[in-house]
Design a protein around this motif. Sequence first.
Motif, PDB file in Angstrom:
ATOM      1  N   ASP A  75      -4.200 -29.004 -12.142  1.00  0.00           N
ATOM      2  CA  ASP A  75      -2.825 -28.566 -11.731  1.00  0.00           C
ATOM      3  C   ASP A  75      -2.378 -27.581 -10.993  1.00  0.00           C
ATOM      4  O   ASP A  75      -3.762 -25.930 -11.668  1.00  0.00           O
ATOM      5  CB  ASP A  75      -1.864 -28.875 -12.659  1.00  0.00           C
ATOM      6  N   ALA A  76      -1.955 -26.954  -9.851  1.00  0.00           N
ATOM      7  CA  ALA A  76      -2.271 -26.080  -9.105  1.00  0.00           C
ATOM      8  C   ALA A  76      -1.388 -24.886 -10.368  1.00  0.00           C
ATOM      9  O   ALA A  76      -2.306 -24.080 -10.022  1.00  0.00           O
ATOM     10  CB  ALA A  76      -1.253 -25.754  -8.249  1.00  0.00           C
ATOM     11  N   GLY A 156      -8.644 -21.519  -4.295  1.00  0.00           N
ATOM     12  CA  GLY A 156      -7.750 -22.475  -5.318  1.00  0.00           C
ATOM     13  C   GLY A 156      -6.244 -21.771  -4.784  1.00  0.00           C
ATOM     14  O   GLY A 156      -5.306 -22.189  -4.664  1.00  0.00           O
ATOM     15  N   GLN A 160      -5.507 -24.866  -2.519  1.00  0.00           N
ATOM     16  CA  GLN A 160      -5.164 -26.153  -3.456  1.00  0.00           C
ATOM     17  C   GLN A 160      -3.169 -25.141  -3.484  1.00  0.00           C
ATOM     18  O   GLN A 160      -2.669 -25.655  -4.936  1.00  0.00           O
ATOM     19  CB  GLN A 160      -5.869 -25.604  -4.931  1.00  0.00           C
ATOM     20  N   GLY A 162      -3.063 -22.667  -5.357  1.00  0.00           N
ATOM     21  CA  GLY A 162      -2.908 -22.484  -6.920  1.00  0.00           C
ATOM     22  C   GLY A 162      -2.255 -21.591  -7.528  1.00  0.00           C
ATOM     23  O   GLY A 162      -1.740 -20.654  -6.586  1.00  0.00           O
TER      24      GLY A 162
END
Length: 274
Positions: A75-76, A156, A160, A162
């Motif tokens: 998960d981010a 990330g 993403q 993140g």
Amino acid sequence: MTAYRSTHQAVGSVIDAPPSGQTAGLRPASGGIPFLRLCRVELRKQLDTRAGVWLLVAIALVNCGFIVLTLFTADAAALTWTMLSQSASLGQLLLLPLIGVMAATSEWSARTALTTFTLEPRRTRVNLAKLASAGALGLIVMAVTFAVSAVLNLVGIVWQGGDGSWALDWGVVAGSGLALVLLVWQGVAFGLAFLSTPVAIVAYLALPTVWTVLTLTIESLRGPAEWLDVNQTLSVLMMGAMTADDWPRLAVSLLVWLAVPLAFGLWRTARREP
């Protein structure tokens, strides 16, 4: 042969040229080889052999693979520097101790013991240099892993979305580093005890694992396992959750799985013919 050349390169540092007019020969330096130079030579041996290089390549690929897998599957909100660094720990904790095994068995498998122990007759000192250099190599690999994790943490954040937190749990970092060094030293200890690379690797991987499986399947062994299962005691250390009760358990497990084979290996190598 590569390990032989690495050992032989120390000759120029530990011998004096014969005075003019005397018969040529080799004369050991009166002060012996400095310990740091021994460590450098042992580190060079670990990096000069094809087996050592390919094992490091395998560790790098496994570490990067775990980090990338975490980057694209987690998960981010969980994508942090700490998370990405921890995801690579499994590969290096499993494979890096094999560097220690090969560092200990190299003198006997590559038949360089005669050269090494002629240049430095104090064999225990050579073995301590193997411990120091193997532990240092483990910490270097760990530092590189943190650097790669930092780069992929930026990836990330950008790709993403993140969390990207740069906060590190220093208890986990210190515990993981200490556990990694201890496992590498355990590999050296098993290598010195068996003096055969394949036998030492099988023993290092199989014996603690068999003991862990037995403790999970036999209820009466679960109490002693708290003191004798090195996998269990080191896992607490790597989580940074050590308490006053955990340190004695860690010490006892290391006594069984590290100190005893190391003491036997030092005794055996001190008496074995090159």
